[in-house]
Design an enzyme around this catalytic site. Structure first.
Site, short mmCIF file in Angstrom:
data_model
loop_
_atom_site.label_atom_id
_atom_site.label_comp_id
_atom_site.label_asym_id
_atom_site.label_seq_id
_atom_site.Cartn_x
_atom_site.Cartn_y
_atom_site.Cartn_z
N HIS A 1 33.30 55.04 57.01
CA HIS A 1 34.39 54.60 56.12
C HIS A 1 35.43 53.87 56.96
O HIS A 1 36.32 54.48 57.55
CB HIS A 1 35.00 55.82 55.40
CG HIS A 1 36.06 55.49 54.41
ND1 HIS A 1 36.37 56.31 53.35
CD2 HIS A 1 36.91 54.43 54.30
CE1 HIS A 1 37.35 55.78 52.64
NE2 HIS A 1 37.70 54.64 53.21
N HIS B 1 37.49 49.99 56.98
CA HIS B 1 37.75 48.65 56.44
C HIS B 1 38.03 47.73 57.62
O HIS B 1 39.01 47.95 58.35
CB HIS B 1 38.96 48.67 55.52
CG HIS B 1 38.83 49.64 54.37
ND1 HIS B 1 38.42 49.26 53.12
CD2 HIS B 1 39.01 50.99 54.32
CE1 HIS B 1 38.38 50.33 52.33
NE2 HIS B 1 38.73 51.39 53.04
N HIS C 1 35.43 54.37 46.55
CA HIS C 1 36.59 55.22 46.79
C HIS C 1 36.88 55.98 45.49
O HIS C 1 36.96 55.36 44.42
CB HIS C 1 37.82 54.38 47.14
CG HIS C 1 37.83 53.83 48.52
ND1 HIS C 1 36.80 53.10 49.05
CD2 HIS C 1 38.78 53.91 49.51
CE1 HIS C 1 37.10 52.75 50.29
NE2 HIS C 1 38.29 53.23 50.60
N GLU D 1 41.01 59.75 45.99
CA GLU D 1 42.00 59.63 47.07
C GLU D 1 43.37 59.90 46.44
O GLU D 1 44.02 60.89 46.76
CB GLU D 1 41.92 58.22 47.69
CG GLU D 1 42.90 58.00 48.85
CD GLU D 1 42.86 56.56 49.39
OE1 GLU D 1 42.39 55.65 48.68
OE2 GLU D 1 43.34 56.36 50.54
N ASP E 1 39.11 54.87 58.40
CA ASP E 1 39.65 54.11 57.26
C ASP E 1 40.28 52.78 57.70
O ASP E 1 39.63 51.74 57.65
CB ASP E 1 40.64 54.99 56.46
CG ASP E 1 40.78 54.56 55.01
OD1 ASP E 1 40.07 53.66 54.57
OD2 ASP E 1 41.62 55.15 54.30
N ASP E 2 41.55 52.83 58.11
CA ASP E 2 42.27 51.62 58.55
C ASP E 2 43.01 51.95 59.84
O ASP E 2 44.24 52.12 59.85
CB ASP E 2 43.27 51.20 57.47
CG ASP E 2 42.59 50.89 56.15
OD1 ASP E 2 41.99 49.81 56.03
OD2 ASP E 2 42.64 51.75 55.25
#
Ligand code: ADE
Ligand code: ZN
Length: 324
Positions: A14, A16, A194, A197, A275-276
C-alpha cells in the site's frame, strides 16, 4: 527490536508513488519545469504537513503532484522511492499511481505510466526488487471518468496488474464504482480498494460485495462491526494497514491506541505499509518500528506482519517461496 525489523525481508502493498514525493525532489523538479510552488522553501512546505483529516492531506498531495510533467519526472520520483526501500530490505512492492491526477492536468496517461514503469524495471534489474503496478480511480470523480481511465489502461495490461480506489472516502461509497470494477475484473485486473479509513463499516462491506476486492486498503473501521470482522478473517482477506498514516490523518489519536493487536487477535491478515511516506514521516522500517514501540509488538507479531505482506502479494506461490 530495531535491528530485527531492519533486517527482516519486507513486502509493501500500500504505497502511493505520488506520496513518496520528498520536498527536496519536488523543489528540484519544479525548478527544472519552471513551476512556482506556493511555498518559500523545503522547510515551509514540510511545516504545511499538519493534517487533521484525510482531505487536509489530499489538498496538499494533489498540489505536490502538479509539478510532475515529463516522463523523466515520474521516473525520478519512482527511482528515489526504490533506492530508499532497497536500503530498508523491502524485496517486493506493489505500488499505486493516480492516473487521473495527471491526465486531468493535461499529462498523458502514458507519460506517467512509462516513467513509473521504466523505473520499476530498473529497480528489478539493478536492485532486485520485484513489483506490481496498480492504478487507482479517484473516488471524488465520477464513474464515467474512471471508465475512461480503465479504457486507457487496456493496451497496457502488461504493465498494470490491478485497479484500486482512493482519494476522499466520505460521501463516495464503493457502490458508486460498481460497474467500472466489474469491467476491470472481467478484463483480468486484480482488485483492491481503500475502505474503512474514514468511511463506515458499510463501505468495507460494499468493497467486498460490490467491487469484489482481493485486499482491503486500511480497513480500520471494519473492527466496529463484529460480524464483518469475522467475515474478513474467515475469508483470509488481507488488510493493508498504514500506522504512521493513521496517526498523521487522525484515524487514531495516538499510536498507542492503534488497533493492530486487535486485528491480529481477531485473526485478520494485517500487513504494514507506508501509504504516503514523504508526507507521514516514514517508510516501511519507520512504520514497523514506531508501531512496535507504541503497542509493544513481540518479535513473533512483527514477523507475522512481515510474512503477511508476502502472503497477500499478487505473486505466485513459487515467488513467495523465493522471497521468504
Ligand atoms: N491517496 C493517497 N493517499 C491516500 C489515502 N491514505 N487515502 C485515500 N486516498 C489517498
Ligand atoms: Zn492509501
Amino acid at each position: 527490536m530495531k535491528s530485527f525489523i531492519e533486517n527482516l525481508p519486507k513486502a509493501e502493498l500500500h504505497l502511493h508513488i505520488e506520496g513518496t514525493f520528498e520536498p527536496e525532489l519536488m523543489f528540484e523538479i519544479a525548478q527544472r519545469n519552471n513551476i512556482d510552488l506556493p511555498f518559500a522553501d523545503v522547510e515551509a512546505l514540510r511545516k504545511a504537513y499538519d493534517f487533521s483529516r484525510l482531505q487536509d492531506f489530499l489538498d496538499i498531495y494533489y498540489q505536490g503532484m502538479n509539478v510532475l510533467h515529463k516522463e523523466q519526472d515520474f521516473y525520478d520520483l519512482t527511482w528515489a522511492y526504490l533506492k530508499k526501500i532497497h536500503s530498508q530490505n523491502v524485496l517486493h512492492t506493489e505500488i499505486f499511481f493516480d492516473p487521473q491526477g495527471h491526465t486531468e492536468r493535461g499529462v498523458a496517461f502514458e507519460t506517467a505510466l512509462n516513467g513509473i514503469h521504466r523505473a520499476l524495471e530498473d529497480g528489478r534489474s539493478q536492485l532486485g526488487i520485484s513489483f506490481g503496478l496498480i492504478m487507482c480511480f479517484l473516488r471524488h470523480l465520477d464513474q464515467d471518468d474512471a471508465m475512461k481511465t480503465l479504457e486507457q489502461a487496456l493496451p497496457h495490461k502488461d504493465k498494470i496488474i490491478g485497479v484500486g480506489l482512493d482519494s476522499s472516502e466520505l460521501g463516495h461509497p464503493p457502490e458508486k464504482f460498481t460497474a467500472v470494477f466489474e469491467r476491470a475484473k472481467a478484463e483480468g485486473f486484480h482488485i483492491v480498494a481503500h475502505a474503512g479509513e474514514e468511511g463506515p463499516p458499510e463501505y468495507v462491506k460494499q468493497a467486498l460485495d460490490l467491487l469484489k476486492v482481493e485486499r482491503i486498503d486500511h480497513g480500520n473501521r471494519a473492527l466496529e462491526d463484529t460480524a464483518l470482522t469475522q467475515r474478513i478473517a474467515d475469508e483470509s482477506m488481507a488488510l493493508t494497514v498504514c500506522p504512521l498514516s493513521n496517526l498523521k490523518l487522525c484515524v487514531v489519536d495516538d499510536l498507542k491506541n492503534h488497533p493492530i493487536k486487535k486485528m491480529l487477535s481477531a485473526g485478520l491478515k494485517a500487513t504494514i505499509n507506508s501509504d504516503d511516506p514523504a508526507y507521514f514521516g516514514g517508510y516501511m522500517n519507520e512504520n514497523f518500528i514506531a508501531l512496535a514501540e507504541a503497542v509493544d509488538l513481540t518479535q513473533v507479531e512483527i514477523a507475522t506482519l512481515a510474512r503477511n505482506g508476502f502472503e497477500a502479494a499478487f505473486i505466485s506461490d513459487d515467488e513467495k517461496y523465493r522471497l521468504t
